[in-house]
Motif scaffolding. Structure first.
Motif, short mmCIF file in Angstrom:
data_model
loop_
_atom_site.label_atom_id
_atom_site.label_comp_id
_atom_site.label_asym_id
_atom_site.label_seq_id
_atom_site.Cartn_x
_atom_site.Cartn_y
_atom_site.Cartn_z
N VAL A 57 0.83 -1.20 0.00
CA VAL A 57 0.00 0.00 0.00
C VAL A 57 0.87 1.25 0.00
CG1 VAL A 57 -1.65 1.33 1.38
CG2 VAL A 57 -2.02 -1.11 1.01
N MET A 58 1.93 1.24 0.80
CA MET A 58 2.84 2.39 0.83
C MET A 58 3.53 2.58 -0.51
SD MET A 58 4.30 4.99 2.19
CE MET A 58 3.86 4.99 3.94
N ASP A 61 0.95 4.02 -3.07
CA ASP A 61 0.19 5.22 -2.73
C ASP A 61 0.62 6.40 -3.60
OD1 ASP A 61 -0.28 7.82 -0.94
OD2 ASP A 61 -1.62 6.25 -0.20
N GLU A 98 -0.91 6.91 15.46
CA GLU A 98 -1.92 7.18 14.44
C GLU A 98 -1.95 8.64 14.01
OE1 GLU A 98 -5.72 4.39 14.35
OE2 GLU A 98 -5.53 5.44 16.26
N ILE A 103 -0.15 5.31 6.93
CA ILE A 103 -1.33 4.58 6.45
C ILE A 103 -1.55 3.38 7.35
CG2 ILE A 103 -2.39 3.39 4.49
CD1 ILE A 103 -0.24 4.74 2.70
N THR A 104 -2.76 3.22 7.85
CA THR A 104 -3.11 2.05 8.64
C THR A 104 -3.80 1.02 7.75
OG1 THR A 104 -3.36 3.32 10.69
CG2 THR A 104 -4.46 1.18 10.59
N VAL A 105 -3.28 -0.19 7.78
CA VAL A 105 -3.83 -1.30 6.98
C VAL A 105 -4.37 -2.33 7.96
CG1 VAL A 105 -3.28 -3.11 5.31
CG2 VAL A 105 -2.23 -0.85 5.11
N ARG A 113 0.33 -0.02 11.00
CA ARG A 113 0.47 1.32 10.43
C ARG A 113 1.88 1.45 9.86
NH1 ARG A 113 -2.45 5.81 10.01
NH2 ARG A 113 -1.45 7.86 9.92
#
Length: 243
Positions: A57-58, A61, A98, A103-105, A113
């Protein structure tokens, strides 16, 4: 748990070709924080899979590529050694983490995170105070067989790693697979939500996996295991066609 992996150069990978050049470059680390509440820690496999997805995801992004706000540090991190550090947090620690850019997955129950890379000696105080060692988890039930239609990150059956170490290694394997995929395959994987499984390979299958040409993680040996140990093979259907 910190870990460092230095894959060989390949077309399309952002790493420089010479290992001494990578070592001479400014060193960054990708921080990952797993939420470990005392009353309800996540299963080990769920945490490993969530950490691997968090790395993907990172990487994908919009803030990490092109002219995105995280793109400069992402490039600097990938130009050097792709270090990752997994720390744990609970309660107020997690709430402070947070609030930092990241990004929290979420997995089935796991929460991880991931944050933009930071210099080795430049951690935000909210993350620097978090514990690294002792991040271990169990699977209350044996994981179901891996979905054959989705990528599988195969762990070395002969190695014992803490959950934190294994999370970082799974993240490395996911990253190597991402680098080796075509743009079309990357888009398809991202649009599907990065489905994947993390499983321990059958001892009988491990030799063929490591010699298959699929992305293979070799650890630098800073913690827990010997330098050069093969830890994870990333098995993606799109890569098997050319492996």
């Amino acid at each position: 748990m910190s870990t460092d992996q230095t894959p060989p150069s390949a077309p399309g990978r952002p790493l420089r070709s010479e290992s001494d050049t990578r070592d001479a470059a400014p060193q960054y680390v990708l921080p990952l924080v797993v939420r470990l509440e005392r009353a309800a820690p996540p299963p080990r496999t769920d945490a490993l899979e969530t950490a691997a997805r968090a790395v993907l995801v990172m990487l994908s992004d919009e803030r990490s590529v092109g002219e995105g706000e995280w793109a400069p540090v992402m490039r600097a991190w990938q130009d050097a050694r792709i270090r990752k550090v997994v720390r744990r947090a609970r309660g107020a620690e997690w709430r402070r983490a947070e609030k930092l850019p990241g990004i929290t997955v979420t997995g089935k129950t796991a929460e991880v995170r991931v944050f933009p890379p930071v210099p080795l000696d430049g951690w935000p105080k909210e993350l620097a105070r978090l514990q690294v060692s002792g991040t271990d988890l169990d699977d209350p039930e044996r994981p179901a067989p891996a979905d054959p239609s989705a990528p599988v990150l195969w762990l070395n059956p002969d190695l014992t790693m803490s959950a934190g170490k294994a999370m970082a290694q799974a993240g490395h394997a996911a990253q190597l697979a991402w680098w080796d995929l075509s743009d079309e395959a990357r888009t398809a994987w991202r649009d599907a939500g990065f489905p994947l499984s993390v499983r321990t390979a059958d001892p009988a299958d491990w030799p063929s996996l490591t010699s298959s040409g699929l992305p293979l993680v070799r650890d630098a040996g800073f913690t827990e295991i010997a330098p050069g140990s093969c830890t994870v093979v990333a098995d993606h259907r799109a890569l098997r066609r050319t492996a």
